[in-house]
Design a protein around this motif. Sequence first.
Motif, mmCIF file in Angstrom:
data_model
loop_
_atom_site.group_PDB
_atom_site.id
_atom_site.type_symbol
_atom_site.label_atom_id
_atom_site.label_comp_id
_atom_site.label_asym_id
_atom_site.label_seq_id
_atom_site.Cartn_x
_atom_site.Cartn_y
_atom_site.Cartn_z
ATOM 1 N N TYR B 728 0.844 -1.195 0.000
ATOM 2 C CA TYR B 728 0.000 0.000 0.000
ATOM 3 C C TYR B 728 0.874 1.238 0.000
ATOM 4 C CZ TYR B 728 -3.044 -3.622 1.824
ATOM 5 O OH TYR B 728 -3.719 -4.783 1.999
ATOM 6 N N LEU B 729 0.242 2.327 -0.281
ATOM 7 C CA LEU B 729 0.940 3.590 -0.246
ATOM 8 C C LEU B 729 0.910 4.090 1.205
ATOM 9 C CD1 LEU B 729 1.286 5.602 -3.059
ATOM 10 C CD2 LEU B 729 -0.023 6.940 -1.489
ATOM 11 N N VAL B 730 2.062 4.043 1.855
ATOM 12 C CA VAL B 730 2.127 4.449 3.256
ATOM 13 C C VAL B 730 2.865 5.775 3.346
ATOM 14 C CG1 VAL B 730 2.937 3.823 5.553
ATOM 15 C CG2 VAL B 730 2.150 2.047 3.996
ATOM 16 N N ILE B 749 5.090 10.387 1.037
ATOM 17 C CA ILE B 749 5.324 8.964 0.819
ATOM 18 C C ILE B 749 6.825 8.784 0.687
ATOM 19 C CG2 ILE B 749 4.803 7.022 -0.681
ATOM 20 C CD1 ILE B 749 2.488 9.065 -1.655
ATOM 21 N N PRO B 752 8.119 3.717 -2.225
ATOM 22 C CA PRO B 752 7.031 3.404 -3.143
ATOM 23 C C PRO B 752 6.315 2.139 -2.690
ATOM 24 C CG PRO B 752 9.129 2.791 -4.116
ATOM 25 C CD PRO B 752 9.431 3.476 -2.824
ATOM 26 N N PRO B 753 5.045 2.036 -2.962
ATOM 27 C CA PRO B 753 4.342 0.807 -2.615
ATOM 28 C C PRO B 753 4.905 -0.342 -3.446
ATOM 29 C CG PRO B 753 2.969 2.217 -3.974
ATOM 30 C CD PRO B 753 4.190 2.989 -3.654
ATOM 31 N N ASN B 802 8.915 6.289 -11.598
ATOM 32 C CA ASN B 802 8.096 5.796 -10.491
ATOM 33 C C ASN B 802 7.998 6.826 -9.377
ATOM 34 O OD1 ASN B 802 7.486 2.932 -11.184
ATOM 35 N ND2 ASN B 802 9.705 2.864 -11.357
ATOM 36 N N GLY B 803 8.801 7.868 -9.483
ATOM 37 C CA GLY B 803 8.776 8.895 -8.443
ATOM 38 C C GLY B 803 9.785 8.656 -7.346
ATOM 39 N N PHE B 804 10.485 7.538 -7.433
ATOM 40 C CA PHE B 804 11.458 7.210 -6.399
ATOM 41 C C PHE B 804 12.749 6.728 -7.053
ATOM 42 C CE2 PHE B 804 7.280 6.753 -4.663
ATOM 43 C CZ PHE B 804 7.384 7.418 -3.446
#
Lengths: 450, 1101
Positions: B728-730, B749, B752-753, B802-804
């Motif tokens: 999940y997105l934590v 965040i 990444p999930p 992916n943003g990460f």
Amino acid sequence: MKKLNILLVSFICLFTVSCDDFLDVQPVGKVIPTTYDDFRALMTNAYETEGGLQSKSLASIRGDEFTINESQGDAKEHKDIYIWNDINQDLQVRVFDWQSYYKILVNVNHTINEGGEATDAKANDINQLLAEAYLLRAYTNFDLVNLYADIYNADNLNKLAIPLATEIDLEKDYKRNTIKEVYAQINSDINKGLELMVVEKQDKNINYRFSKVSALGFAARVYLFMSEWDLASNYAKDALVINSELVDLTLADAQSPVEYNSVENILAMERTFDNKVKSVTYISDKLVDAFDKTNDIRFSTFFEESKIIPDKYLGKIGGSDLKNKVSMRTAELYLILAEAQTKSVEGNLTEAKKYLKDLLITRLKTTYYAAEAAAIDAMSKEDFIKKVEEERMKELACQGFRWFDLRRNGKPELKKTFDGKEYTLKANDPRYVIPFPVEAVENNPNLKNN
Amino acid sequence: MKKIGLLLLVLLPFCLFAQDLREIKGKVIDKTTGEPLPGASVYIDKSTIAAKTGEEGMIQSFSLGTTTDIDGQFTLKIPKDLHVVFCSFISFETKKVNVKGKNYVIIELSDAAEALSEVVVTGYQTIEKRKLTSSVARVKTDNIIQGGVSSIDQMLGGQLAGVQTTTVNGAPGAPAKIRIRGTASLSGSQDPLWVLDGMPLEGTDLPDMSERNIDQLVNSSIAGLNPNDIEDITILKDAAATAIYGARAANGVIVITTKKGKKGKMTVSLNSNTSFVMKPDFDKLNLMNSDDKVDFELGMAKWNDLDDYRSDKGAVSRILNKYSQLDAYRAGGFSSISQNAQNEINALRSINTNWGDELYQTAFNQDHSLSISGGTDNANYYFSAGYYDENGATIGTGMERLNLTMKTDYQILDNLNVGASIYYSNKTQESYLTGTDSFTNPSRYSRTANPYQQIRDTEGNFIYDPEIDGYSARNIPFNYIEERENTSNDLISKNFNAVFDVKWNILKNLKLTSQLGIQTTNSNAEQYAGINSYYARKEREKSRYSKDGDFVYFVPEGGVIKNWNTQDSQWNWKNMLEYNLNINNIHEIDFMVGNELRHTESTRIYSAGYGYDKQTLTTQPLIYRDAYDAKYYPLYSRSFLENAYASFFGTLAYTYNKKYTFFGSVRMDGSDLFGVDPKYKYLPLWAASGSWRAKEEPWLQDIEFLSDLKFRASYGLQGNIDKGTSPYLVGLVFYESLLPNINEKTINIETPPNNKLRWEKTATWNGGFDLGLFKNIIRISTDFYHRKSTDLIGLKAIQLENGFLTTSLNWASVTNKGFELNLITRNVYTENFKWQTTFNISKNISNVDRIQIKNNEIYPSREGHAVNAVFAYKTAGLDEQGYIQFEKDGEILSASEFFESEWGMCNLTEEERRGLFTYIGSTDPEFTGGLINKFTYKNFTLNVSCAFNINQLVKEQPFYGVENTDRGMNHTIQMNQVWTPDNTSGTYPRMISSSTEGYSRYSDYAIMSPGFVMQNDVFRDLDIWYKEMSYLRVSSIRLGYKLPSSLMKKWGISSAKINVESRNPFVIATNYDGYFDPETYGSIYAQPIPKSFTLGLNITF
């Protein structure tokens, strides 16, 4: 014996009872977004990230608004950007954002894809949240495509641009989409955003959020960049219906128009002129000379003379001061209308000139304005187009527009000197497209063939 | 109920006296030494009597037994028709004695360590040693105890094969770093799990103790235990032994069993040690004296190319500048400068401040404990109190501890036993405050302070060290002694552990046990700096800003006080059902199932006060400018962490014909899995093992010289899951200002999930044998192991879209393999003289099979190398201008050639830059082990314990900088081996600047200048700083004398021992010049490992 039985029974119970409740520990400060509040906080984080990006500041270094103060220690971090050297850069050189843009998209995509399921808020609140998410996605992709891809025109539509990210999937192999596909996504997101948008104008203390007026303004900006003059005009006009106010700089204690709570700041989202750039640059002679230093009040509003080197000017706006956040002002809408009306086939040059004059009357000292207005009235269409371009340079100085405008307006030749050496960015130079950051290419070889 | 109990008590003697009694006499002796054993218990087993009376349940609180007197003699009345009595004694095997038809018996007890029926306590089970299938090592505290040592972990060095114990710092109470069978994890904890009487302890993981953190005071829960309360220590090494502990046991398990009361009369034991800690030998550091230092500074002043770096520092520079004599000196040498300047410089030579005397001391320590123990048939008890007071050899360091321990066991019913144990300690650690700058660390300061620097002037005022820069080029007065007098750094920890046990024998073969363990730790760290301290001055200086043309401070003038309060607590509830079956003495089955619940909580509170006045206990407010200041000068912060765990486990052991044993165990661990994929809720772990007691085979029975032979083999699978990654997105919650005057909640965040995460798996093979030769005169125990960890969770770069940048993926893989050998020989064994040697050696080879590094990583990947691999640049001596040369493909190159660099630019890619490094070895020793000799002559015993490390790569701290040698600091006399134009025979590269050799070597200079071309400090990564180190440390020589029992008897003392001990008397090692100890070689921050003499007294009543 009874006690022992109880013990035995409780012991057996322990084996059979579900441990899920026992293990359900909610950690402090950690959250899986589910409520409206959570998604709003996720969006706030996205806005905050957007506000801290450095790409537009660095693009200004690449453009013609600044000269580097070579004696500054930080000059090294900016030199290669300044002289358009993209190969074998100094290790300390500042890097254009890439990952951060996509980090914004993670938050935004999650809000778009899951935020609608938050049921603990009024439908209006959720619609507003989703509208902002669509618009922020469009805004992010618009910046990305203008930094890392060629301009939008008929010849370039099938050129490769940036990878579009619309969902979260670690296994996905991101490939570059075409300029056409990217703009289609941007337009579609803007339309969805406008459909869902609830708030006409944001309160000044949360003016970093998209509202109807800034969404319309942004649509106008995008269509201007797509040379869709009529659409640009229409959206800009719709925006002006909601807010057409301008700060009158001729008044004695006029507020700086870029400040987040000025009447004309309609989107106070970004810091487009960051501290580092501020400390390492002077305003370029070209930009300084474009102003009439005494009669154009914007000059003293935006700039101040260096106390160390006379005749060199430093930026007064931007920096780390939160109050200087600015992404869109009604002034830009006037300029969009002036340009679009002129360039449109069905355009009305007189009306276009009126929009520019309406802006300038609040920017120039009265007598000087009178002369300028007369000159504008006398201008041919071609001259007026140049005039609008120049006014955009002045009005939107150091606010992250110039590099994009240079690209849009024919990619002219630029010359700079550093350490006594002269450097040239030729007209139509491929370096008008910024290469993907090295780290991005290393992690995704699909980005190689730029 | 109470009345019935009373009635029973009254009636009981009649039950007994109703029978005919007879009297037996006897003597209890030590089987190996033949010595009488005073205090041994001789008793009748209850069940025997119960059987005899035929009235089960009526006899249950009956007690019949006695203890031996000082000569080991006893007299006991027993029922006439009873043929069996029992005899037990602490640390000896309990023996069943047939007394049928005998009136006098001599009972020989064997040392439990040598007895085959010895049991091994795993924390979950008690396994007979003959049934043991896994790799387990055990050591009795009596054999390893050292006087004047606060904690058991510090005594393990060299004692056990496969257990590497390193002292990283000689500070009082500093924990020892323990590694069992190498390093298994790349990123997680590498510390073993400690278990106290069945309760896994929290708070035993050591923080990073490298340079910057070395002065941090650490409260390890082990340090709260009094070693005198500990009976023995069992170390579980292979997967078969540790699997029952689940994921936490990946680094091995250390099981502590504490002492308990024995049946028999009350025993009072007093232990008292007094130690003298020697002042460390400061000369070992090889520092320059004032004469050397003045010459060195004069040498530096000569070279105008070195004027770039702190050239105004050092007394010589100051004097030359004061009299404007620098040019004269450079032109004509020392004799050509003015007489005043000459006089002042020469005066420096006569001042020699002994920093060793200012910083270090001879200290006096004491350690006392008193225990009272005893027991009856139905209850036993053990109480102890301990007081420990240590003063460090470094002035201002120390530790004080008070311990209270209470343990009792009650036989409530015939088949129900309850026990309660309480351990309490209060510990105060005291150290110096170094928070602001590393140079305030005494070890470091003593090395860098100038020998001509004085502490006080003739009027007693402090003289401030002019070499200290302060903050942002603003001078802040610093004097080492003033700093010590006005600052303090204390850690007060209160540890409370309680263990409650219930044992219920439901049926003869079915047993239920339940254990509740509670641990709470409260520690309060306090750092104080008074107004007259560098620390407080600097805190204030850092807050300076300009306002209306003036400088103002938002930190008020005055002292600074900071407190860190930590409250950790856990409870652990464990239930087990055990079933034993023995069919005709051929098939033995032991079956156990159980569950365990654990819950931990941790609260941390930080608070700070500025403008603090120690007298009035008042603070003053900080006037912040903005939110930024408030963020960096927090006055209060709090964090809270909570975790829950639930586990289920089972074991099955089957022994056939007492020869073949098979053992299997399974465990599933569940934990609070916030955001973790539910399919990973329970982690399955299992192990299978077997043993073969070959000696029991008929065809080996007759081989005389072979006294014991047993083979063991095991395989086990352990696992772990990264709780930091979620499908999940934590997000983490923060509060931020996006625009002025508004603060809003944001969710960030951080990872990444990821729904592709799998278990980390470690598969361990272990094989070994135990061999006894010539009536066990020689005993050998060997283990070979292979431990492969795959799917280790490591950071892997992902597409940035992916943003990460990275995500945790099951990626890395590591193998550890090695062997352990333990050898015990009884060299001499006569009545009066005995000599026993214990030798152990182990070797571990680690290999990183797969790993990914970041693209911009400076050092090469460890893939294919040891976990603690070291990479350095290969050098090839100096060129004729004194510049370091490098070696590549047999060619000798200058720095600019080697790094392909020109004019401060390097065109190599990151990968090519990494390629310039050469793998030169590992910081893990090739072999580690210990050698322990024990001599006994009549009443004297002599123990000599040594620990050794062979072939370990160590790094010397570069004693100068090639382009930033600080002439204001003191250095070692190695400076005379540095190449200079006057000393062309020097072997270390010359000091340089951009202008050295008239700018002609600019490119070489640029490479050696950290962060200029190369991101790393090339000079520090040269191979010249590394060398192989081997050492054998004699950790303890202990001479004991047991006072003759005849003498003691008169005073009513059952035994008395006097010990004289020398700890860490000497080390045989590869050259470790410039450092106090080979263990801390290369660390200029570590405190020396204390050398001490202890006089100890042990009296038992």
